[in-house]
Design a protein around this motif. Sequence first.
Motif: not given
Length: 335
Positions: A232-233, A236, A286-287, A290, A294
């Motif tokens: 995910a990193i 993104f 995954s979260l 992200i 962010c």
Amino acid sequence: MTQTNKKLIVSPSPHVHSGDSIEKNMYGVLIALVPALLVSLCFFGLGALIVTLVSITSCIVFEAFIQKFLLKTEISVKDGSAILTGLLLAFNLPSNLPVHLVVLGAAVAIGIGKMTFGGLGNNLFNPALVGRVFLLISFPVQMTSWPKPAVLPITLDATTSATPLGIMKEGLMKGESVSNIMSQIPSFQDMFIGNMGGSMGEVSAIALILGGIFLIWRKIISWHIPFSMIAAIAIFAGILHAVSPEQYADPAFHILTGGVLLGAFFMATDYVTSPMSKKGMLIYGSLIGILTVCIRVFGSYPEGVSFAILIMNAFTPLINKYVKPKLYGERKFAN
């Protein structure tokens, strides 16, 4: 002839034991952390050793004291969980942090992060990260004064230096381009080895990867959380970098710096605070990835792994509620 009266005892599942135990898994994680510890001692020397010993000892003492005098339960420090919390807390601290702050962080990690909820198996948040974030918010100057690594230093006096994430954040705020900032920070090779400023246990990518592979090989953790978090990193950060390469750093920078690898293999995978199902683990990891990007890119802190993991710790019960593993023998019938 009389027949012997035999009782049939029926007990709840599970009826087959895998051979795993709390002690076995805890000490397995400690073994996996040895490479990162050795690299830390190599680059940060006596300071890293002092912080590690003080953190581990404090966690053991606080847990034993609370269990004996406050909760009045059996002392269970020999299971290795207090040792692991102390080592992970030390890995999230600068190697030049004053001893009294290390002790305070251990008290918060054990007293608030773990024992307030009833001890091992009941805590909602990762105890080591609770201690780390408490110190970061309460003592930001001391927690962001990173010693400059040097091979086998023998003194406590060390030159401080900024982390690559800190240099990147400060440079972007001044309007500098990513390519210009990258020329001011250690190379990817140095990041991979661990020759850069940062918390004592998060600097060496190769040591953490070796430890993570050991954990997956021994089946102490599964691949789902580390893979989904790192992926995910990468995705993104890669999208942001593709959109504006001079404003956003590339994925390799984000993965090799800060606490991504330490968090992915050793913090986010904590049994108690992470989801139970494989699908839930993928969502959870995954979260975290992200949220990490962010916070790093759009937030005021240059690092976001600790905050991202703690935030998702709070959502773990919700994930477990709505993303459940399929029951053994369950079948789906078409309407």
